[in-house]
Design a protein around this motif. Sequence first.
Motif, PDB file in Angstrom:
ATOM      1  N   PHE A 182      -6.188   0.376 -13.270  1.00  0.00           N
ATOM      2  CA  PHE A 182      -7.219   0.755 -12.323  1.00  0.00           C
ATOM      3  C   PHE A 182      -6.931   2.184 -11.843  1.00  0.00           C
ATOM      4  O   PHE A 182      -5.778   2.612 -11.814  1.00  0.00           O
ATOM      5  N   ALA A 183      -7.976   2.874 -11.431  1.00  0.00           N
ATOM      6  CA  ALA A 183      -7.737   4.158 -10.771  1.00  0.00           C
ATOM      7  C   ALA A 183      -7.169   3.918  -9.373  1.00  0.00           C
ATOM      8  O   ALA A 183      -6.142   4.502  -8.994  1.00  0.00           O
ATOM      9  N   VAL A 184      -7.831   3.050  -8.591  1.00  0.00           N
ATOM     10  CA  VAL A 184      -7.370   2.727  -7.235  1.00  0.00           C
ATOM     11  C   VAL A 184      -7.463   1.227  -7.038  1.00  0.00           C
ATOM     12  O   VAL A 184      -8.493   0.617  -7.370  1.00  0.00           O
ATOM     13  N   LEU A 185      -6.423   0.640  -6.507  1.00  0.00           N
ATOM     14  CA  LEU A 185      -6.392  -0.784  -6.178  1.00  0.00           C
ATOM     15  C   LEU A 185      -6.086  -0.934  -4.692  1.00  0.00           C
ATOM     16  O   LEU A 185      -5.068  -0.430  -4.211  1.00  0.00           O
ATOM     17  N   PHE A 186      -6.989  -1.593  -3.971  1.00  0.00           N
ATOM     18  CA  PHE A 186      -6.746  -1.959  -2.572  1.00  0.00           C
ATOM     19  C   PHE A 186      -6.297  -3.412  -2.564  1.00  0.00           C
ATOM     20  O   PHE A 186      -7.080  -4.313  -2.874  1.00  0.00           O
ATOM     21  N   ASP A 187      -5.035  -3.673  -2.211  1.00  0.00           N
ATOM     22  CA  ASP A 187      -4.555  -5.048  -2.277  1.00  0.00           C
ATOM     23  C   ASP A 187      -4.800  -5.768  -0.957  1.00  0.00           C
ATOM     24  O   ASP A 187      -5.428  -5.240  -0.035  1.00  0.00           O
ATOM     25  N   ALA A 188      -4.305  -6.997  -0.862  1.00  0.00           N
ATOM     26  CA  ALA A 188      -4.634  -7.852   0.280  1.00  0.00           C
ATOM     27  C   ALA A 188      -4.092  -7.326   1.599  1.00  0.00           C
ATOM     28  O   ALA A 188      -4.534  -7.769   2.663  1.00  0.00           O
ATOM     29  N   THR A 189      -3.146  -6.392   1.558  1.00  0.00           N
ATOM     30  CA  THR A 189      -2.628  -5.811   2.804  1.00  0.00           C
ATOM     31  C   THR A 189      -3.387  -4.560   3.221  1.00  0.00           C
ATOM     32  O   THR A 189      -3.142  -4.025   4.300  1.00  0.00           O
ATOM     33  N   ALA A 190      -4.297  -4.074   2.393  1.00  0.00           N
ATOM     34  CA  ALA A 190      -5.058  -2.871   2.729  1.00  0.00           C
ATOM     35  C   ALA A 190      -6.112  -3.196   3.780  1.00  0.00           C
ATOM     36  O   ALA A 190      -6.806  -4.209   3.679  1.00  0.00           O
ATOM     37  N   ASN A 191      -6.242  -2.338   4.776  1.00  0.00           N
ATOM     38  CA  ASN A 191      -7.244  -2.553   5.805  1.00  0.00           C
ATOM     39  C   ASN A 191      -7.643  -1.219   6.415  1.00  0.00           C
ATOM     40  O   ASN A 191      -6.845  -0.302   6.520  1.00  0.00           O
ATOM     41  N   GLN A 192      -8.906  -1.100   6.785  1.00  0.00           N
ATOM     42  CA  GLN A 192      -9.451   0.100   7.429  1.00  0.00           C
ATOM     43  C   GLN A 192      -9.130   1.359   6.624  1.00  0.00           C
ATOM     44  O   GLN A 192      -8.872   2.415   7.189  1.00  0.00           O
ATOM     45  N   SER A 193      -9.187   1.249   5.319  1.00  0.00           N
ATOM     46  CA  SER A 193      -8.918   2.384   4.447  1.00  0.00           C
ATOM     47  C   SER A 193     -10.219   2.946   3.885  1.00  0.00           C
ATOM     48  O   SER A 193     -11.228   2.246   3.796  1.00  0.00           O
ATOM     49  N   ILE A 194     -10.169   4.227   3.482  1.00  0.00           N
ATOM     50  CA  ILE A 194     -11.353   4.922   2.987  1.00  0.00           C
ATOM     51  C   ILE A 194     -10.992   5.672   1.706  1.00  0.00           C
ATOM     52  O   ILE A 194      -9.941   6.325   1.635  1.00  0.00           O
ATOM     53  N   LEU A 195     -11.881   5.577   0.714  1.00  0.00           N
ATOM     54  CA  LEU A 195     -11.815   6.421  -0.479  1.00  0.00           C
ATOM     55  C   LEU A 195     -13.100   7.230  -0.501  1.00  0.00           C
ATOM     56  O   LEU A 195     -14.194   6.664  -0.581  1.00  0.00           O
TER      57      LEU A 195
END
Length: 490
Positions: A182-195
Motif C-alpha cells: 500500500f502507499a499509506v495504511l491507517f491501522d486500527a490505532t490511527a485516529n484524527q489523522s489527515i492525508l
Amino acid sequence: MTRGAGREGSLKGTCGLFTCLLLLACEPEMPAADRPADEQSPQQVSQPAPVPEEPSPPPQSSPPAPTPPTPPPPVPSGRSWYVSTKGSDTGAGTLEAPLRTIGRAATLAKPGELIRVLPGVYPEELVLESRGTDVAPISLRGEGSPRPTLVPKDKVRSAVIRVQGRWNLENLHIDVGGARMFAVLFDATANQSILSGSELRAGTSGAGVYLEGARDITIQNNTLHHFIKPGDDAHGVVVVGPSRNIVIRSNDIHHNSGDSIQCQAGTAPAESVLIEGNTLHDEGENGVDIKQCLRVTVRDNVISGFPNTAIRAAGSSAGEAVVIHASARDILIQGNSISRAGRGVSVLNGGTPVENVRVEGNHFRDIRNIPAGNGQGIRIAGARNVKVVDNILENTASYGLMLAADGGVVTGLEVRNNFLRGGSQPLLLRLGAERFRPGLVQRENHYALGGVLKADGEDFPGEQLTISSPEKLEVWRRVLGVDQGATVLE
C-alpha cells in the motif's frame, strides 16, 4: 400505490374503459434483436423462485445526517524538523543541519511539531508511531517543488507509510514503483489523522490507501492512480470495518484495476463514511462499492468510465458507478454526475437485503451496455425501503429505471419526480411483477415522448407500452394503478 387483491373484480366492472384504453396501447412489440439483454451481470445473483407476500416493511430509519465541513488541521505549535537528501541523521534537524531520513525525524518529533521534507527521493518504509491519546498531531509536510518523493526501500513492509496514532501527511509524492505494498495504511490505532495534497501511485497490492479499523480519518485533495494488480482488484481507497467517521473528499482517483473506493466489513461493519466532491473515473471495475457498511453518503461526485477495459477485461463486474449490496444500510447517493458506466447505481440483494437507500438528485447519462446485459441507469434488484427521487436519466443503453425486475423482492419502494429520456433504445422504465414490489409508491415521474415503459406480467402487448401521446401514459396509469401526476416530456 399498487393494486390490491381486489383488482380483478374492479377491472371487470370497467372492462369497457380498459378495452378502449388498451386499443390505444396496441403497438408491435419491439423486436428481440433491438432490445438489450437483461441477463444478470457477473455480480448479480441468480433469480430465486417467486416468494410469498412479505409482511409490511419495518419503519425506515433516517438517512445519514449531513457531515459538517472538515476543519483545517491544527497549525503546528512546536519546532520544525528539517529533512534533506544532503543531510545527516546525526545532524540537529535544523534548516542548516538537516536530518537525512524521514524515519529519524519521525522518531524525534513530539506532538504539535512539524517535519519539513525538502525535495528529493527518499527510499524509506515508515511506521509513524502513536504518541499517546489526546495529544496534538505531528505533521509530515513536503516542501518545495517538485515535492519530495517517497519510494519503498527494502519492500519488507505492507506499506510505504503505516500510520499509528495522530499524524497529518501533506504534500507528498509516494511512488510504490510496482511493489506489492500500500502507499499509506491507517491501522486500527490511527485516529484524527489527515492525508492531503499528495500524489500516490503505482502499487500492486490491493489498494493505494487502506484503512483498517481506523477512526476519524480524512483523505482530502489527493491524486491516487495506477494501483494495478494484474487480473485482480487494486482499489484507490479501501475502508475496512470497524473503521468509522471517514471522510474521502475532493480527490482524483483513476486508472486502478479495481474500484475507486470500496467500503467493506472487517471484524465489524465500517460506519459513517462520507464520499464527497471527488472525481472517480476510468477504473477496471466500479466507482464506489459499498458492502456491509452503515451510514454511507456518496455526494456531489463526478463518476465516469467503468469498466476500463484497457486495464481489466470486461466481466469481473458490471462496471457500476455505485453498487450497494451485502446488507449495507442507511445509504445516501445524492447530487452525483454519473456517466459512461455499465450501470449507474445498482442495489443488489446478496443474501441479507440492503436497507434504507435514498438515490436523489443525480444526473445519469451515457450509460453503456458494457459488459453485455447492463446499461441501466438505476437497477434495484432486492432491498427494503428504497427511495428514487428527483433524478435525471438520459441516453441509457437499457432501461433508465429497472425496478424489482430481477426476481428479488423490493419492499417500501418509492419512485418520484424522476426525468427519463432514452437513448438509441428508448427504454425508460421496467417494473417487475407486482408480487416483487409490495408497497410501491410511484408518482409524478416524467417520461420522454416515444419512450418505452414495461411492466412484467401486465396486459400490454408484449408487456410494454410506447408513449406516443399523453393518452398512452394514461393507459399506463390506469392499468398499473401508479404514476399519478406523471407527464410526457416533448
